[in-house]
Design an enzyme around this catalytic site. Structure first.
Site, mmCIF file in Angstrom:
data_model
loop_
_atom_site.group_PDB
_atom_site.id
_atom_site.type_symbol
_atom_site.label_atom_id
_atom_site.label_comp_id
_atom_site.label_asym_id
_atom_site.label_seq_id
_atom_site.Cartn_x
_atom_site.Cartn_y
_atom_site.Cartn_z
ATOM 1 N NE ARG A 212 -51.272 -3.631 5.436
ATOM 2 C CZ ARG A 212 -51.576 -4.500 4.488
ATOM 3 N NH1 ARG A 212 -50.930 -5.667 4.405
ATOM 4 N NH2 ARG A 212 -52.533 -4.257 3.623
ATOM 5 C CG ASP B 129 -51.329 1.510 8.463
ATOM 6 O OD1 ASP B 129 -52.352 1.112 7.878
ATOM 7 O OD2 ASP B 129 -51.102 1.267 9.673
ATOM 8 C CB CYS C 157 -69.251 -4.640 6.199
ATOM 9 S SG CYS C 157 -67.992 -3.569 5.500
#
Length: 427
Positions: A38, A33, A267
């Site tokens: 993170r 990433d 989504c």
């Protein structure tokens, strides 16, 4: 399958991390990433998205990259150079005009292209319109690597079906659609996922079929929710309880159990635009898909107008009123604030002159501030409000004694339709 499998998962968010963790129970996996914060958090065994509990994550974590079974997380490109499967799980958002933004896919394809070798397979999991993998991503891989598609390297597509916050339908328990750029590669991709997906796999005949199957899953759900949202608007005008109507209709065996609501997230509120854009490129204007999107995108303003009408009926002075929004994440019991439509409600309420405070024990205040410029609190306020709006059905709110936040004439509006009696209105 061979024993020399080494998988790179590119993108360690809500989709990538659960997948990487699962593969790491059977294979050597490197999670990559570009977000250093993170990766640092994951290296310490903490998942801030709360998709993987710390104990489960720590069981598979490796301190350094190698061929051992387990997961090593990194921001260093060289750490994925010796992998032979690359699974790309980056987000696919839309821009402010609801046009597909493929930037994350292009950039991640460039990243993988820099380390791509002969025989490698690149699998995409990001939701896209049919054709993106082979017509948009593969040319980037070819250009950066100098290798030839389906000669030197191959591609696959296996759409993600992650449901953020859902601890029951986890990645291994959801049947996985797979596909490959040749029949042989399709079999290889399918076999790879079969090693960890206990619910089974379904090998689609082509990559485009798999891409199309994914994008219509969420488009179908979007359209169904738009239908009940329209019903809610109609029945509210008739002073009929929409939820009571749906409960009565639901006694028929084949009635689909959809409820009205705000459609956000990464989504359902996004994917139909991908399909619509592609359809328009072929000269077809998709009537139903875009009508559903217009209906669902209008619901934030509608909820705000309903709240204001009820405030006026109760004699509450709207301009300058103090309102508490309970929840800002896009769904209950989940910290995900991507594309949350609660923000639309807050914006509309603010336009009416209402002072809106936001309480959400799940949302990261820094993330909300960065994404939307809004101030949130993870602590319950110690004051009373003129109006309360339950925007998200977090368990904490269902267990909360709301009376301690209300004065003698406060309005209580239930967006989610979960509070039962004692509310002044609900969607």
């Amino acid at each position: 399958m061979g024993t020399n499998i080494k998988i790179a998962v590119v993108g360690l968010g809500y989709v990538g991390l659960p997948l990487a963790r699962l593969f790491a129970t059977k294979h050597a996996v490197v999670g990559f990433d570009i977000n250093q914060a993170r990766v640092t958090s994951l290296q310490s065994g903490v998942d801030t998205t709360l998709e993987i509990d710390d104990e489960t994550l720590q069981k598979v974590l490796l301190k350094k990259s190698g061929d051992s079974i387990g997961l090593y997380c990194t921001t260093t490109l060289e750490d994925i150079a010796d992998c032979n499967y690359y699974i790309i799980t980056v987000p696919t958002p839309v821009d402010k005009n609801n046009r597909p933004d493929l930037t994350p896919l292009y950039k991640s394809s460039e990243t993988v292209g820099k380390v791509l070798k002969k025989g490698d397979i690149v699998i995409y999991e990001s939701t896209v319109y049919p054709g993106v993998t082979e017509e948009e991503c593969v040319p980037v891989l070819e250009k950066i690597s100098g290798l030839r598609f389906n000669v030197d390297f191959f591609a696959g597509y296996s759409p993600e079906r992650i449901n953020p916050g859902d601890k029951e339908h986890t990645v291994e328990k959801i049947l996985k659609v797979t596909s490959g750029s040749t029949p042989e590669i399709g079999q290889k991709v399918n076999q790879l996922y079969q090693t960890v997906i206990t619910a089974g796999t379904y090998l689609a005949p082509t990559i485009k079929v798999a891409e199309a199957a994914k994008v219509i899953e969420n488009s179908q759900r979007d359209i169904n929710i738009a239908f009940v949202n329209e019903l809610a608007k109609i029945f509210n005008l008739m002073d009929i309880d929409t939820h009571a109507v749906l409960e009565a209709a639901g006694t028929k065996w084949n009635f689909l159990p959809f409820k009205p609501g705000l459609v956000g997230g990464h989504c359902i509120g996004v994917d139909p635009y991908y399909l619509a854009q592609r359809a328009q490129e072929f000269g077809y204007h998709p009537e139903i898909i875009l009508a559903g999107r217009r209906m669902n995108d209008s619901m934030g303003d509608y909820v705000a107008s309903q709240v204001v009408k009820l405030m006026i009926k109760k004699g509450i002075v709207v301009n300058g009123a103090k309102l508490l929004m309970l929840g800002i994440t896009f769904k209950e019991n989940c910290p995900d604030v991507r594309n949350t439509k609660i923000v639309d409600v807050i914006t509309a309420l603010t336009d009416y002159g209402i002072t809106v405070s936001i309480y959400d024990p799940w949302a990261n205040p820094a993330e909300v501030q960065h994404e939307y410029g809004l101030t949130t609190s993870v602590e319950m306020p110690h004051q009373k409000f003129d109006a309360l709006v339950l925007g998200v059905a977090h368990q904490e709110f269902l267990d909360l004694d709301l009376s301690q936040l209300q004065n003698s004439n406060s309005l209580l509006y239930d967006v989610k339709g979960v509070l039962g009696k004692g509310v002044d209105g609900r969607l």
